[in-house]
Enzyme design. Sequence first.
Site, short mmCIF file in Angstrom:
data_model
loop_
_atom_site.label_atom_id
_atom_site.label_comp_id
_atom_site.label_asym_id
_atom_site.label_seq_id
_atom_site.Cartn_x
_atom_site.Cartn_y
_atom_site.Cartn_z
N HIS A 358 -0.99 6.92 -7.02
CA HIS A 358 0.02 5.69 -7.16
C HIS A 358 -0.70 4.25 -6.67
O HIS A 358 -1.25 4.27 -5.73
CB HIS A 358 1.30 5.76 -6.33
CG HIS A 358 2.32 4.82 -6.66
ND1 HIS A 358 3.21 4.88 -7.62
CD2 HIS A 358 2.43 3.59 -6.05
CE1 HIS A 358 3.96 3.99 -7.59
NE2 HIS A 358 3.62 3.03 -6.68
N ALA A 359 -0.70 3.24 -7.48
CA ALA A 359 -1.28 2.39 -7.28
C ALA A 359 -1.24 1.28 -6.27
O ALA A 359 -0.07 1.20 -5.78
CB ALA A 359 -1.20 1.22 -8.66
N HIS A 388 -0.82 -6.88 -11.58
CA HIS A 388 0.04 -6.81 -10.06
C HIS A 388 -0.80 -6.60 -8.93
O HIS A 388 -0.44 -7.44 -7.98
CB HIS A 388 0.91 -5.58 -10.56
CG HIS A 388 2.02 -5.23 -9.42
ND1 HIS A 388 3.32 -5.73 -9.25
CD2 HIS A 388 1.75 -4.46 -8.22
CE1 HIS A 388 3.93 -5.26 -8.08
NE2 HIS A 388 2.98 -4.47 -7.46
N GLU A 389 -1.38 -5.62 -9.08
CA GLU A 389 -2.27 -5.29 -7.81
C GLU A 389 -3.33 -6.45 -7.06
O GLU A 389 -3.32 -6.74 -6.09
CB GLU A 389 -3.00 -3.95 -7.85
CG GLU A 389 -2.34 -2.62 -8.27
CD GLU A 389 -1.37 -2.30 -7.24
OE1 GLU A 389 -1.57 -2.89 -6.09
OE2 GLU A 389 -0.33 -1.93 -7.71
N HIS A 392 -1.62 -8.85 -5.21
CA HIS A 392 -1.78 -8.64 -3.82
C HIS A 392 -2.83 -9.09 -3.21
O HIS A 392 -2.88 -9.81 -2.15
CB HIS A 392 -1.32 -6.95 -3.61
CG HIS A 392 0.08 -6.52 -4.04
ND1 HIS A 392 1.14 -7.11 -3.59
CD2 HIS A 392 0.18 -5.55 -4.86
CE1 HIS A 392 2.13 -6.43 -3.74
NE2 HIS A 392 1.65 -5.25 -4.55
N GLU A 416 5.41 -8.71 -3.99
CA GLU A 416 5.27 -7.93 -5.13
C GLU A 416 5.49 -8.81 -6.58
O GLU A 416 5.12 -8.43 -7.65
CB GLU A 416 6.54 -7.09 -5.44
CG GLU A 416 6.72 -6.08 -4.00
CD GLU A 416 5.42 -5.16 -4.23
OE1 GLU A 416 4.58 -4.89 -5.41
OE2 GLU A 416 5.09 -4.54 -3.15
N HIS A 517 7.96 6.02 -3.70
CA HIS A 517 8.33 5.23 -2.67
C HIS A 517 9.10 5.94 -1.61
O HIS A 517 9.22 5.49 -0.43
CB HIS A 517 8.85 3.81 -3.02
CG HIS A 517 7.81 3.18 -4.04
ND1 HIS A 517 7.63 3.78 -5.22
CD2 HIS A 517 7.22 2.21 -3.81
CE1 HIS A 517 6.67 2.93 -5.84
NE2 HIS A 517 6.71 2.06 -4.95
N TYR A 527 11.09 -4.78 -5.05
CA TYR A 527 10.63 -4.79 -6.51
C TYR A 527 11.73 -5.70 -7.37
O TYR A 527 11.74 -6.08 -8.42
CB TYR A 527 10.32 -3.41 -6.89
CG TYR A 527 9.20 -2.84 -6.22
CD1 TYR A 527 7.73 -3.24 -6.65
CD2 TYR A 527 9.48 -1.88 -5.41
CE1 TYR A 527 6.85 -2.71 -6.00
CE2 TYR A 527 8.37 -1.05 -4.79
CZ TYR A 527 7.07 -1.82 -4.81
OH TYR A 527 6.01 -1.08 -4.39
O1 X8Z Z 1 4.75 0.63 -6.85
C1 X8Z Z 1 4.48 -0.15 -7.68
C2 X8Z Z 1 3.08 -0.95 -7.67
C3 X8Z Z 1 2.43 -0.73 -6.51
S1 X8Z Z 1 3.21 -2.20 -5.30
C4 X8Z Z 1 2.25 -0.34 -8.58
N1 X8Z Z 1 5.32 -0.63 -8.48
C5 X8Z Z 1 6.78 -0.12 -8.55
C6 X8Z Z 1 6.82 1.12 -9.10
O2 X8Z Z 1 5.78 1.74 -9.51
O3 X8Z Z 1 7.74 1.93 -8.73
C7 X8Z Z 1 5.29 -1.93 -9.42
C8 X8Z Z 1 6.61 -1.87 -10.13
C9 X8Z Z 1 7.53 -1.13 -9.46
ZN ZN Z 2 2.89 -3.94 -5.55
#
Ligand code: X8Z
Ligand code: ZN
Length: 621
Positions: A358-359, A388-389, A392, A416, A517, A527
């Site tokens: 997960h990024a 996105h990354e 940050h 975010e 998450h 988000y």
């Molecule tokens: O978790 C993330 C990023 C890292 S902060 C990749 N996002 C959420 C997800 O993947 O559920 C970005 C959009 C929503």
């Molecule tokens: Zn993020």
Amino acid sequence: MKRTLLTAAAASVLLAAGAGAALSHGQDQVAAPAATPTITQHPATAEGAAAFVAEAEETLMALSEYVGRVAWVRATHITFDTMWLEARANAEYTELQVALANEAARFNDVEVPDDVRRKLNLMRQSIVLPAPNRPGAAGELAEITTRLDSTYATGRFEHQGEQITLQQGEEILAESRDPAVTKAIYEGWRTVSPVMRDDYARMVEIANEGSRELGYADTGALWRSGYDMGPDAFAAETDRLWEQVKPFYENLHCYVRAELNERYGDAVQPATGPIRADLLGNMWSQQWGNIYDVVAPSDLPESSYDLTDLLVQADYTPVKIAETAEGFYTSMGLAELPDTFWERSQIVRPEGREVVCHASAWDIDNVDDLRIKMCTRVNAEDFQTMHHELGHNYYQRAYNQQPFLFRNGANDGFHEAIGDFAALSAQTPTYLNQIGLLDTVPGDEEDIPFLLKTALDKIAFLPFGLMVDRWRWGVFSGETTPEDYNDAWNANMLRYQGLVPPGPRPENAFDPGAKYHIPGNTPYTRYFLAHIYQFQFHRAACEQAGWTGPLHRCSVYGNEEVGQRFNAMMEMGQSRPWPEAMAAFSGERENDASAVADYFEPLNAWLTTQNRGRSCGWDAA
Ligand code: X8Z
Ligand code: ZN
């Protein structure tokens, strides 16, 4: 994500508290923190408070770097030992945070300058999962969180006789138009999470105990307290924003349901009621852009390009995607990333070891040891995620001159939103043309297809962005008990998103654990906010650039003036209440979804016409 999220405040923005496969259930080996922090007692005076804060910042910064490096190694090489080390380091950090938060309370009645008061408050509020102040609690909590995260990261399931990863499952779900296959993938990935349920329930108990000791009603109230307003006011604020955008979501839901019905027939997707979640091209049905081909309007010209195809045809590699994203930020006058970013980041999935795919973006030393950790693929989704990354990372570097406790986003939604704001410009055909990816910029006949594609990701996301923490708030408050975890999750999916799983869920299901998450313990309302803020930032930036055309065609690529103003907001970090940071860039002081409405205005009108005669909505009872 960004890193201060977690139990251990260390380094990743999305940060993880996780754990994994190697530290199996039932073992109890981790845990005692290596050292009990010693905290000097300062007199309960304004000077004493200032001295305490200065010392706390120094101690936190040093330990946070240590925890960050340990967490990085665990996340990029998951083994029994790295999990053991991370759990121990996280336990130590949590103990320090809790001890400092308790000490900070001694200054509650002392008159101190605003910045000192803000820092004293942040010492409490920035703990994502506090442990209670009793021996063994921080260790047990850290062991659980590391195990949850690692279990998710190393999850595999069987599909057509092979063990596959989440990423492989996601790829199949994005491309398959066979409802039997999408159902199998949806259900298959959710077989990794039942094992998490008891750990999760225990974690909730411990963190709630810790939160109450710090003066919060429960951990959900602690999370809702990070927005420069009371927790109830914040919950009401998210309700207000949702009401602002809900009619648009319902419009999109209605249109997509009709198209799916046409494609798959009543037996798979009825024309009324909720949508079957596995038909939307995404493991959590949170972004629906992958099924654009299924819902593309038949009476409009086809899109003349597909970003994934353009990237593949131009031989983009994951590193080239990262360089291109960096190029967007530098075009706005921001500095290049440090060499160490390129040396130390994980940009592709390594062979032969387990990692958290997960990024996330990391700020290991809280100064300039910036990195990302991704398992990047060459496609439109990861092009967006890369922006996105890096958002940050650019935020982290911009606020690195602030005192340690202010080195964070104005609120977590800001963190975010930075990269998504950049990506709104970087996904315009004009920009893709400027960087040589796209030969011809389409005319306005492609506006609706473009906006529909964007809305499938951005508007579809909104109720998901809300429902994840609505579930957690209920869990933390005790309203939802472990026996109800799964039903409550799916009830939220129905209520907010208007979606149902492809079939009945098994008795032992723990579907929330199949979303990063939840085992990763990253608050999620951020988000939802970011999906509002990015449009506020975009609208403000386009105004500053003197743009008078439709917002979805605006790109601020190359605009150093906008870059300078944006950076000024980012440099403030968390030093002031978030409305001040927002005002510094946009002149606005509110959360305001009207920018979302402005951006998508032509599409919403078009959807309304398309839905004429349809009965929209679903029954959530
Ligand atoms: O978790 C993330 C990023 C890292 S902060 C990749 N996002 C959420 C997800 O993947 O559920 C970005 C959009 C929503
Ligand atoms: Zn993020």
